[in-house]
Enzyme design. Structure first.
Site, mmCIF file in Angstrom:
data_model
loop_
_atom_site.group_PDB
_atom_site.id
_atom_site.type_symbol
_atom_site.label_atom_id
_atom_site.label_comp_id
_atom_site.label_asym_id
_atom_site.label_seq_id
_atom_site.Cartn_x
_atom_site.Cartn_y
_atom_site.Cartn_z
ATOM 1 C CG HIS A 1 52.830 43.322 34.536
ATOM 2 N ND1 HIS A 1 53.673 42.243 34.704
ATOM 3 C CD2 HIS A 1 51.772 43.097 35.352
ATOM 4 C CE1 HIS A 1 53.154 41.397 35.580
ATOM 5 N NE2 HIS A 1 52.003 41.894 35.991
ATOM 6 C CB ILE B 1 51.852 47.923 29.319
ATOM 7 C CG1 ILE B 1 51.143 49.089 28.628
ATOM 8 C CG2 ILE B 1 51.251 47.644 30.683
ATOM 9 C CD1 ILE B 1 49.671 48.812 28.379
ATOM 10 C CG ASP C 1 58.628 42.195 30.842
ATOM 11 O OD1 ASP C 1 58.758 43.196 31.577
ATOM 12 O OD2 ASP C 1 57.648 41.430 30.912
ATOM 13 N NE ARG D 1 59.971 41.287 53.247
ATOM 14 C CZ ARG D 1 59.886 42.289 52.366
ATOM 15 N NH1 ARG D 1 60.483 43.460 52.634
ATOM 16 N NH2 ARG D 1 59.243 42.146 51.237
ATOM 17 C CE LYS E 1 56.643 33.187 52.347
ATOM 18 N NZ LYS E 1 55.196 33.530 52.337
#
Length: 379
Positions: free
Chosen positions: A129, A131, A159, A94, A65
């Site tokens: 996530h 699951i 994942d 961004r 940032k």
């Protein structure tokens, strides 16, 4: 050196599939630079040596940032073949690091975007996530016993399988094309997409009406008596998967069930529950070690159900050196195995920002410029 020697990858720090994808590439010889958050911490408060997905990488710590941080990343990208990021859609834009900006700086860059839901769609901006992604794919519905809740795999199906593995293949594919054409591209890696592809075998069976959408009711989801896990006399568990007829016949012989009418009942779906009870009674008669002595290494398609600690010590895994020790931590060795260019863990997990100055120097920053970035809090 590994087969990916000479490939450079920038990985924006995250958790789960992105870091695992970077680790796979690093294990196979790629130079992976981890862009960490300045002042950040590791997931679950882990020490670097225990965050194993950081192995073989180098780290630069930035405050993205702060003015000047974006330029540092872009200089790193100029020398890179690929980038891995796992932010929600729009975050990189961004930060001033969206695909258009990065590809303008390095037209041959392969820009990997790895998320749960993908870059577009009704759920694209929602948190999630492993699951959740496995659930949406339909896979979670078929794990566990018929009358119980779905069993949850420990963050490996979504994942790792649907996310990291597919992204690693995508990045290498994109790099190969970029080296031929000089043109990079953006990869939209959604874990839900990868999980859908991973269910291909079952989807094919389902299209032939050989699979029904009910848990533990099919040949390969624990519905069959010859493809399930069973408790032993000592409370431990074993697995059998005697799918082929000849393996099923051998299983019957080894377990003392030959000549009892089981031979023709392999695909007698209506009697599977009763046959499973008979199998369960047989397997309760011996300990896991006794079943291993009788069945392990035969063609009945057998393996004991091991804990992670037991897996590290199993003779087969030890013979293959499937686990290694790095900086005092036992962990899986790189895979797969290459005959001419084997992968290796080149260094312990990187500490946050441990290579900041060296990496800045490598992309052309002078000592005075590095001091200015440090004083400004950018690095």
């Amino acid at each position: 050196m590994g087969p990916l020697q000479g490939i450079r990858v920038i990985e924006l720090a995250g958790i789960g599939p992105g870091p695992f994808c970077g680790m796979l590439l690093a294990d196979l010889g790629a130079e992976v630079v981890l862009v960490d958050r300045k002042g950040g911490s590791l997931p679950f408060g882990a020490k670097p040596k225990h965050d194993l997905t950081r192995r073989g990488k180098r780290s630069i710590a930035l405050d993205l940032k702060q003015p000047g941080a974006t330029e540092v990343v872009l200089r790193l990208i100029e020398q890179a073949d690929a980038l891995i990021e796992g932010f929600r859609p729009g975050v990189m834009e961004r930060l001033g690091l969206g695909p258009e900006v990065c590809l303008a700086r390095n037209p041959r860059l392969v820009f990997g975007r790895l998320t749960g839901w993908g870059q577009h769609g009704p759920l694209a901006q929602a948190a999630g996530h492993d699951i959740n992604y496995v659930a949406l794919s339909g896979i979670l519905n078929h794990g566990g016993h018929r009358d119980s809740a779905p069993s949850i795999p420990p963050t490996v199906v979504g994942d790792i399988g649907g996310g990291a593995m597919f992204m690693a293949l995508g990045l290498v594919s994109g790099i190969l094309r970029a080296r031929e054409t000089g043109e990079g591209q953006v990869i939209d890696g959604a874990i839900t997409d990868g999980c859908a592809v991973m269910s291909m075998l079952v989807q094919g069976l389902r299209s032939q009406r050989l699979w029904i959408d009910r848990r533990q009711s099919n040949a390969l989801d624990g519905g069959a008596h010859w493809y399930d896990c069973y408790r032993c006399a000592d409370g431990e568990w074993i697995s059998v998967g005697a799918l082929e007829p000849q393996f099923y016949q051998l299983l019957l012989q080894k377990c003392g069930l030959g000549g009892q009418g089981f031979e023709q009942a392999q695909f007698d779906f209506a009697n599977w529950p009763a046959l499973k009870e008979r199998f369960a009674a047989v397997f309760r008669q011996r300990t896991r070690a006794e079943w291993c002595e009788l069945l392990e290494g035969t063609d009945v398609c057998f393996a004991p159900v091991l804990s992670f600690a037991e897996a590290q010590q199993h003779p087969h895994n030890r013979a293959r050196n499937a686990y290694i020790e790095v900086d005092g931590v036992t962990q899986p060795a790189p895979a797969p195995r290459f005959s001419a260019t084997p992968g290796e863990v080149r260094s312990p997990p990187a500490g946050i920002g441990g290579d900041t100055n060296a990496l800045l120097e490598a992309v052309g920053y002078s000592a005075d410029e590095i001091a200015t970035l440090t004083d400004a809090g950018v690095v």
